[in-house]
Design an enzyme around this catalytic site. Structure first.
Site, PDB file in Angstrom:
ATOM      1  N   GLU A   1     -11.867   2.042  -0.851  1.00  0.00           N
ATOM      2  CA  GLU A   1     -11.461   1.282  -2.022  1.00  0.00           C
ATOM      3  C   GLU A   1     -11.705   2.101  -3.294  1.00  0.00           C
ATOM      4  OE1 GLU A   1      -9.815  -1.281  -1.538  1.00  0.00           O
ATOM      5  OE2 GLU A   1     -10.743  -2.785  -0.243  1.00  0.00           O
TER       6      GLU A   1
ATOM      7  N   HIS B   1      -5.976   2.229  -2.244  1.00  0.00           N
ATOM      8  CA  HIS B   1      -6.881   2.601  -1.146  1.00  0.00           C
ATOM      9  C   HIS B   1      -6.115   3.255  -0.008  1.00  0.00           C
ATOM     10  CE1 HIS B   1      -6.446  -1.672   0.750  1.00  0.00           C
ATOM     11  NE2 HIS B   1      -5.769  -0.844   1.495  1.00  0.00           N
TER      12      HIS B   1
ATOM     13  N   ASN C   1      -3.977  -1.222  -4.583  1.00  0.00           N
ATOM     14  CA  ASN C   1      -5.008  -0.666  -5.476  1.00  0.00           C
ATOM     15  C   ASN C   1      -5.268   0.809  -5.206  1.00  0.00           C
ATOM     16  OD1 ASN C   1      -6.447  -0.662  -3.110  1.00  0.00           O
ATOM     17  ND2 ASN C   1      -8.027  -2.097  -3.761  1.00  0.00           N
TER      18      ASN C   1
END
Ligand code: F6R
Length: 260
Positions: free
Chosen positions: A143, A138, A136
């Site tokens: 995040e 990160h 994702n």
């Protein structure tokens, strides 16, 4: 951003380990930023092999890891401290008191995050920061939608990150919900940022990080702002890079160009 494309995951990890070795040799008192995660295992294996061959010493090094789970003590088998002991610290000549991770079991995790940030600054900042990347986007445990200006603090892990890390725990419900992580601003302060990504599951995140727009929805894009960021990828992780021909032309086989 310098993009080095290596043919295999092993060659990519060895290239990253080579940059760590260079950083260790470049200064009397080098400060390394370290990461955990599967991608780093081959890097640490190569560093241990170089140390055993007498080619590398950590004796004068100080290390700071990116992150640690909140709630896990340093002797918890799933803590990042234990992971680092198993993969690297116990096999090389680094001084035990020179290896720093946030204390996951600190009574006040917020105060621990502030202490950690101050400890990095006290030791003169990080010379080389190793990074992996989440699917994702990160880095550390920053995040998507993390502030790109944040420093070390508590972050809530996304469901996808907890699911990805559940493989290390006996029971998925044991995966901690929170981590203490260096912030993006902390990472950008490192004098050299080295991100390693291997495997097709990282291809989309790598393409977004290198060629996509800067945005908090993919925190790794913040490395576009770093004056010295090196991204090392294998062919699978490079598969969605639109300008791969250009990167390979500048750095054939991941090597530096010969400007002479
Ligand atoms: C861990 C960390 C994470 C990992 C990332 C990739 O210290 O900072 O950002 O680097 O989740 O993990 P792997 O390598 O397991 O895919």
């Amino acid at each position: 951003m310098k993009v080095l494309v290596l043919p295999t995951a092993e060659r990519a990890a060895i290239r990253a380990a080579g940059l760590v070795a260079d950083a260790l040799a470049a200064k009397d008192r080098p400060v390394l930023g370290l990461a955990t995660g599967s991608t780093m295992e081959q890097v640490y294996a190569d560093l241990v092999a170089r140390h055993r061959a007498g080619a590398l010493s950590f004796a004068n090094a100080t290390t700071f890891n990116l992150d640690e789970y909140v709630g896990l003590s340093p002797d918890h088998p799933q803590s990042y401290r234990q992971t680092m002991e198993t993969l690297l610290f116990s096999h090389v000549d680094v001084a035990p008191n020179a290896c720093h991770l946030p204390r996951g079991d600190a009574p006040d995790p917020h105060a621990e995050a502030e202490r950690y940030e101050a400890a990095i600054a006290f030791d003169g900042g990080i010379d080389l920061q190793l990074l992996g990347i989440g699917q994702n986007g990160h880095i550390g445990f920053n995040e998507p939608t993390s502030s790109l200006g944040a420093r070390t603090r508590i972050k809530t892990l996304t469901r996808s990150t907890r699911e990805a890390n559940a493989r290390f725990f006996d029971n998925p419900n044991e995966v901690p919900r929170y981590a203490i992580t260096m912030g993006i601003a902390t990472i950008l302060d490192a004098r050299h940022a080295v991100l390693l990504a291997t495997g097709s599951s990282k291809a989309a995140a790598v393409a977004r990080m290198v060629e996509g727009p800067l945005g908090a929805d993919c925190p790794a894009t913040a490395l576009q702002m770093h004056p010295k960021a090196t991204v090392i990828v294998d062919g699978d992780a490079a598969a969605e890079l639109r300008m791969i021909d250009y990167y390979q032309e500048i750095h054939p086989d991941g090597e530096e160009p010969d400007l002479g």
